[in-house]
Design an enzyme around this catalytic site. Sequence first.
Site, PDB file in Angstrom:
ATOM      1  N   GLU A  59       0.806  -1.230   0.000  1.00  0.00           N
ATOM      2  CA  GLU A  59       0.000   0.000   0.000  1.00  0.00           C
ATOM      3  C   GLU A  59       0.839   1.280   0.000  1.00  0.00           C
ATOM      4  OE1 GLU A  59      -2.489  -1.070   3.347  1.00  0.00           O
ATOM      5  OE2 GLU A  59      -1.269   0.107   4.750  1.00  0.00           O
ATOM      6  N   TYR A 116     -11.155  -2.185   3.325  1.00  0.00           N
ATOM      7  CA  TYR A 116     -11.830  -2.424   4.590  1.00  0.00           C
ATOM      8  C   TYR A 116     -13.177  -1.716   4.703  1.00  0.00           C
ATOM      9  CZ  TYR A 116      -7.447  -4.315   6.478  1.00  0.00           C
ATOM     10  OH  TYR A 116      -6.331  -5.076   6.704  1.00  0.00           O
ATOM     11  N   GLU A 125      -6.072  -7.844   1.676  1.00  0.00           N
ATOM     12  CA  GLU A 125      -6.506  -7.562   3.050  1.00  0.00           C
ATOM     13  C   GLU A 125      -7.961  -7.162   3.027  1.00  0.00           C
ATOM     14  OE1 GLU A 125      -4.152  -4.860   5.426  1.00  0.00           O
ATOM     15  OE2 GLU A 125      -2.287  -5.494   4.461  1.00  0.00           O
ATOM     16  N   TRP A 163      -7.822 -10.538   6.610  1.00  0.00           N
ATOM     17  CA  TRP A 163      -6.862  -9.937   7.534  1.00  0.00           C
ATOM     18  C   TRP A 163      -7.511  -9.893   8.906  1.00  0.00           C
ATOM     19  CZ3 TRP A 163      -1.836  -8.619   7.191  1.00  0.00           C
ATOM     20  CH2 TRP A 163      -1.290  -7.926   8.288  1.00  0.00           C
TER      21      TRP A 163
END
Length: 513
Positions: free
Chosen positions: A190, A333, A397, A442
Amino acid sequence: MVRVSHSFLLLSLLSLAVEVLGTDKYTRDDFPPGFVFGSGTSAYQVEGAANEDGRTPSIWDTYAHAGYANGDTGDVACDGYHKYKEDVQLMVDTGLDAYRFSISWSRLIPNGRGPVNPKGLQYYNNLIDELIGQGIQPHVTLQNYDLPQALEDEYGGWLNRKIVKDFTAYADVCFREFGDRVSYWTTVNEPNVFAIGGYDLGIAPPKYCSPPFGLNCSRGNSSSEPYIAVHYLLLAHASTARLYRKRYQGKQHGFIGVSVYAYGFVPLTNSMEDVSATQRAQDFIIGCVAHPLVFGDYPSIMKKNVGSRLPAFTDHESELVKGSTDFLAVIHYITFSIKDNSGSLEFKQRDFNMDMAAKIIIERDNSSEGLLKPWGLQGVLEYFKQVYGNPPIYIYENGLGQRNPGNSSLEDTSRVEYLQAYIGSLLNAVRNGSNARGYFQWSFLDVFELLDGYGSNYGMYYVDHHDPDLKRYPKLSAHWYSHFLKGGSINSTQVMKLEKITSVTSVSTLNSV
């Protein structure tokens, strides 16, 4: 280059928010053959043994020891350095296809360049051999926030062009020593968020920033250094990819990529101002990495708003960076709403966020919808499909963080609900033509987290830090994921069924789910 109407695309993505996209019932057999499911950690977050067997500090060690991660450090972490065999067995019991981890540069090459540490080399060989021997595919990241402190002290790390040569030489060692067994490489983790957090806001290593944009930094320039860091991260990736393709790929038959942190973004309102601001946010956050990799240059709005503070690629560099990935790794996320903030462009002194001229709205919503926005993942994958030519993608993730109540609850029902919804959204994206090829939850264990150490957890396995042996305990989410990976049907009643067995902490119970 395929041009897509920005307003049309973003309004289409916004419409995902009002559709019911969570797949209520599915199995892993609904995914294409060969689709990979795994979990992940990273070196500093899981290994521990920070001062053992020749390892030297990284910038993450320095950051943590200065007290910025809730006063915690990764000195011991989960002690994965000594407990890797036990952890690989847990992966087998869970049913993972693959495991994503990173290599500690300062464990393998303590001075950042020069002699290889035989103990570090032995550890990674042992870990990889253990994974392969148990039928688990290793996915390796070369750098995850943990640049050797020696290189940071010598020339400023990612702010100096020298890093390109040193990183490529480090990667060369990894390809040479491990590439016969590792087929999936990501160079840097990232780079977009690493640059913003580490060089603009000062909330991540190496903690560079300048007022009024960051807090408590002793050095840095938030107006220019995030862009410099991203630039050299991209050049280091491209140089490494060129080396891999020229010297190793033909005989090792592996693949090389880079990971991109991708928030889901939708306009706060249907106004053209918010729609345009959302596109700017996409261009700055995702485009600062993905655009050069696909098209060879930064997005035009970045060049316009940042001006001379944005480094320029030479023709040779542009050619080197363009097409330098065999796949993209996406980290996702959460989804945010975006509000126009064009007024920020009137300020002479600006940082990344002000150049973006878009305000990220953090909604204080404790409802399930506040946590569960699975359509955001589908929107991200649709964006990569439409704007960047639908490259092969691995979700490296995705998971839910929870505050650690001290004695971490094994009944992490909200995490199960999150995983069920997001994997269902991923399935919808695949059915809609996304070239996604794998998903990694993750994190595998409750690891040392970047911002608050052990104050929060993302793991499927609770690690008891009060136990000298750091015993691992499966949470409800481990049972749920194992059930899914072993072919079980996923539906809401399965969550209630699994809740009844979380009081049984023996790992062997995973095989009965």
